[in-house]
Design an enzyme around this catalytic site. Structure first.
Site, mmCIF file in Angstrom:
data_model
loop_
_atom_site.group_PDB
_atom_site.id
_atom_site.type_symbol
_atom_site.label_atom_id
_atom_site.label_comp_id
_atom_site.label_asym_id
_atom_site.label_seq_id
_atom_site.Cartn_x
_atom_site.Cartn_y
_atom_site.Cartn_z
ATOM 1 N N PRO A 1 49.476 28.795 48.028
ATOM 2 C CA PRO A 1 49.717 30.236 48.219
ATOM 3 C C PRO A 1 50.138 30.983 46.956
ATOM 4 C CG PRO A 1 51.454 28.944 49.255
ATOM 5 C CD PRO A 1 50.386 27.980 48.864
ATOM 6 N N ASN B 1 27.989 42.371 31.739
ATOM 7 C CA ASN B 1 27.068 41.258 32.026
ATOM 8 C C ASN B 1 25.673 41.765 32.351
ATOM 9 O OD1 ASN B 1 29.876 40.799 32.955
ATOM 10 N ND2 ASN B 1 29.184 38.683 33.210
ATOM 11 N N CYS B 2 25.610 42.761 33.220
ATOM 12 C CA CYS B 2 24.316 43.229 33.716
ATOM 13 C C CYS B 2 23.522 43.975 32.652
ATOM 14 C CB CYS B 2 24.517 44.119 34.933
ATOM 15 S SG CYS B 2 25.336 43.272 36.305
ATOM 16 N N GLY C 1 36.175 36.255 42.154
ATOM 17 C CA GLY C 1 34.951 36.273 41.367
ATOM 18 C C GLY C 1 33.920 35.254 41.794
ATOM 19 N N ASP C 2 33.046 34.922 40.852
ATOM 20 C CA ASP C 2 31.860 34.134 41.165
ATOM 21 C C ASP C 2 32.148 32.705 41.594
ATOM 22 O OD1 ASP C 2 30.549 36.398 40.390
ATOM 23 O OD2 ASP C 2 29.824 35.605 38.482
ATOM 24 N N TYR D 1 18.804 67.648 52.565
ATOM 25 C CA TYR D 1 17.358 67.875 52.449
ATOM 26 C C TYR D 1 17.065 69.137 51.658
ATOM 27 C CZ TYR D 1 12.859 69.910 53.628
ATOM 28 O OH TYR D 1 11.634 70.520 53.545
ATOM 29 N N ALA E 1 42.329 33.116 43.672
ATOM 30 C CA ALA E 1 41.054 32.948 42.969
ATOM 31 C C ALA E 1 40.120 34.086 43.344
ATOM 32 C CB ALA E 1 40.409 31.605 43.296
#
Length: 817
Positions: free
Chosen positions: A277, A45-46, A283-284, A427, A281
């Protein structure tokens, strides 16, 4: 495991495909069937916008897992082109429709996982074939095919969220002039306005047009062109992409009687179970808990969807797995800039009733002395008094991702800003600094919480200026201050502060600023230990300028070329290169000044810097010093400016902004009459509109034009009070030079100007200020008449006869009014 157990999954992509793969790894014997109404069960998707923009070139690269490969690897019955249209929880069956044939069949389940996702919001009436949404691979191909076939020149992206900005960037990269229309005052809603301002500047520098606080009301199509009516204005475009948000695709669940909230999100437990139960579900489409505030919301992100699919599969197989909520961690590339967020922003913190404070720090991505260092702007929110980290926002170029990941981990671990100060991070000069930007953010927040320094913020400045008990001090160097400063601040450089303490009143509160807050902190420590009540501006002048300063010009902007710089003594010119990357202001300007001083007339000085304020500062520097700014370019946070040393001669066309030959106009306003003030400002605005450097010097009665109508009480002697009482207080109370009639004439003039749609004096003053007209009040006249600086409107400089004469010498006309 029960070999007869039958598990159905509705929807693939992040949530459904993750659940299916996890289920098979946990249960080799279960029958798993995945229904997907589209052609693809798992796709990037992205990555879709980047295929449109041409960075991803292969269509196959968008498909992460084909149905055939998924069946072979996981022995899962994958049925693409099949849509589940109904769920019957009582009989534990679903009705499935074959998309191609229309045939329906009933399928039973023991357990059901829903992963329907979200669908783009498409407003009513947006039905043209030139208007697109982008949700899946077919949408992507339609957009790309349209661009290849019609070769559009202009595009409108409606909505400035993450996806909207990705789409705008990729359209702009294709050479399509792109406008973003955004309803709110800033792009990227997870960011706060102050952090989004850097993003605004960068978008505009890349040629993207931003229309904020605006919205599309209506779209019509005529002759292949979209006519777009906005709340404020109109525009035309060859194509439009809608990115106004998404909504949960939860109709299937709602029709089945499963519980949904007021927004339509499917309500689930921490194990991802719905109100039934046997039905899960992910996702979005589901309502998920915010990890920081513990409130439920709707956050359509691939990361949470993948994790929820795993949790559902675990719990279904008897593992006590829970989803503990999302932080909304996200990252975005905006051309060569990077933006990252995690945790809550200020709006969410306020809505949750959290007592918080914030800090702004500005650090280099790695050691400043190592080549290639760029800057990171970091904002963190933390709880008072505990210091618990609530959220972080970072805008910069290199190193944004790893710093935001550290802060996201700290939030998940319940860490405080005191912990950030103690973190031991990797570092080496090419990668970081001994004090990592995350450490620096911790130090700044720790100093606030422990009372070592009080802070004020950019949005406090205007309110604080109204209090006569406040004094404002800018501790930067004079060259920095002259290049730009916040109105009302006086300049006392940090290195001179201890010797000038006598200039400050211990009975008043002191508000200090520097470039980014570091020297301001040092100044605050000095002043507080000498008995002053002091506050430091968090983020300093840099942040304030990002919010309120002029727009950044488009990159690769070349200035007009018909300008020659000659010096008969210099037959050969050379280019002097200066590396000022990693230096904070005033470092770049100081290195530039030194290089210019050491160069011969006509030589070119090419300076590279990562200071974002430098692009706007350089024009002022060249204008004041008589050098010529040839061009500025920028890439990945590094600005390269080319300056030619010398004076301009033989110019056949209008010289570029920043040259010494500006044909300036100088006005000296002695009169305090309304009609003469209007005339002065009309001419000054006209001069500024022609690109002339323009100044107005106000002396004696002309000072009344600049007085505030209600500036509050000001301490004066007796004569000063008498003058103040007798003279008009501000532009709204000025008399006419003729026919004043006790003020009636002035009122009539204003009425006629309004009826004729002529700008009022007050509007002319604001217009002049916005166009760079310099307003100077005569210090001697102010002293004689008892007028104090705090009585004058904002933006007025104080000067004397020398200032007036300097402007006169730089101008080809001086007009006395």
């Amino acid at each position: 495991m029960n070999p007869s157990r039958r598990i159905l999954i509705v929807g693939g992509v992040a949530g459904g495909a993750s659940a299916a793969a996890r289920l098979r790894r946990l249960d080799e014997h279960a029958e798993i069937v995945l229904f997907e109404r589209g052609e693809h069960i798992s796709y990037a998707n992205c990555g879709l916008p980047y295929y449109i923009g041409g960075e991803i070139t292969e269509k196959a690269a968008l498909s992460l897992q084909t149905p055939e490969a998924f069946r072979k690897r996981y022995r899962i019955d994958v049925r693409v082109g099949h849509e589940v249209v109904s769920i019957f929880t009582g009989s534990k069956t679903v009705l499935v429709r074959n998309v191609q044939t229309g045939e329906t069949l009933s399928e039973r389940y023991d357990k059901l996982i829903l992963s329907p996702g979200a669908e783009p919001i498409r407003p009513v009436g947006f039905n043209s074939e030139r208007i697109f949404t982008l949700r899946n691979i077919p949408d992507t191909f339609r957009i790309r095919d349209f661009i290849d076939a019609t070769k559009p020149n202009t595009a409108v992206v409606v909505g400035g969220g993450y996806i909207g900005l990705e789409r705008a960037e990729n359209l702009q990269r294709l050479g399509i002039e792109t406008t973003i229309v955004q309803r709110s005052d800033h792009v990227l809603p997870p960011l706060d306005f102050d952090m989004a301002c850097d993003v605004h500047r960068h978008l505009e520098s890349q040629g993207v047009r931003l229309l904020l606080n605006n919205e599309v009301r209506r779209v019509t199509e005529k002759d292949g062109t979209l006519n777009v009516s906005l709340k404020n204005g109109e525009l035309t475009a060859d194509m439009m992409i809608l990115s106004v948000g998404v909504q949960p695709d939860s109709k299937l669940a709602k029709d089945a009687g499963l519980t949904v909230d007021e927004r339509g999100c499917i309500v689930v437990s921490k194990n991802m179970q719905t109100s039934d139960p046997d039905v899960y579900a992910v996702g979005d489409a589901v309502a998920i808990v915010d990890f920081v505030t513990k409130r439920k919301g709707f956050i359509p992100l691939a990361g949470p969807a993948n994790k929820q699919g795993r949790v559902a599969a675990d719990h279904l197989c008897g593992i006590d797995s829970t989803y503990t909520g999302t932080q909304g961690s996200a990252i975005l590339r905006v051309f060569d800039m990077t933006v990252a967020t995690t945790g809550v922003n200020e709006q969410a913190a306020k809505a949750a009733g959290i007592d918080y404070e914030k800090s702004f720090t500005w650090s280099t991505s790695h050691a400043g002395y190592y080549p290639g260092a760029t800057n990171l702007s970091i904002k963190i929110l933390f709880e008072k008094p505990s210091g618990k980290i609530l959220g972080a926002q970072i805008v910069g170029f290199d190193g944004v991702d790893k710093r935001c990941d550290v802060l996201a981990t700290a939030i998940r671990g319940g860490m405080t800003v005191f912990d950030l100060a103690k973190l031991e991070l990797c570092y080496a000069p090419p990668y970081s600094s001994a004090k990592d930007p995350v450490n620096m953010a911790g130090f700044a927040a720790e100093n606030i919480l422990t009372g070592k320094v009080g802070v004020f913020h950019w949005h406090d400045v205007d309110t604080l200026k109204k209090d006569d008990g406040n004094v404002f001090v800018d501790v930067r160097t004079k060259i920095e201050f002259d290049n730009g400063h916040i109105d009302g601040f006086v300049n006392i450089p940090l290195d001179d502060l201890r010797g000038r303490l006598g200039e400050l009143d211990t009975s008043k509160r002191i508000f200090v600023t520097c470039q980014i807050g570091v020297r301001g902190y040092a100044a605050a420590r000095i002043l507080s230990q000498h008995g002053f009540d002091v506050r430091n501006l968090s983020g300093g002048y840099r942040l304030h300028h990002s919010i309120f300063g002029p727009k950044t010009p488009a990159r690769s902007k070349s200035f007009p070329k018909p300008v020659s710089v000659t010096d008969s003594t210099n037959t050969e010119t050379k280019t002097v290169k200066v590396d000022a990357c990693g230096l904070q202001c005033p470092g770049p300007i100081m290195k530039l000044a030194a290089a210019v001083n050491g160069a011969n007339s006509g030589d070119i000085v090419e300076i590279s810097t990562t200071d974002p304020a430098f692009a706007s500062d350089i024009e002022g520097f060249c204008r004041r010093t008589g050098n010529v700014l040839i061009e500025t370019t920028s890439q990945r946070g590094t600005t390269v400016a080319k300056i030619r040393k010398g004076t301009i001669s033989g110019a056949t066309e209008t010289p570029p902004t920043g040259s010494s030959e500006t044909h300036g106009k100088n006005f000296i306003v002695f009169s305090g009459d309304l009609d003469k003030a209007i005339a002065a400002f009309i001419m000054a605005n006209a001069s500024a509109a022609l690109g002339r450097k323009t100044s107005i010097f106000f002396t004696f009665w002309g000072l009344n034009i600049l007085r505030k109508p209600d500036g509050g009480p000001v301490e004066k002697d007796f004569l000063g009070k008498m003058f103040g009482w007798m003279m008009p207080k501000g532009s709204t109370r000025l008399p006419l030079s003729k026919m004043n009639w006790g003020g009636l004439g002035a009122t009539m003039i204003r009425m006629i100007m309004k009826r004729k749609n002529i700008a009022s004096l007050e509007e002319l003053i604001e217009s002049a200020k916005s166009h760079g007209v310099e307003l100077v009040a005569c210090s001697m006249s102010m002293d004689v008449m008892g007028i104090k600086q705090e009585e004058l409107i904002d933006g007025v400089k104080i000067g004397g006869a020398a200032a007036m004469l300097a402007h006169a010498e730089e101008s080809d006309m001086s007009l006395f009014i």
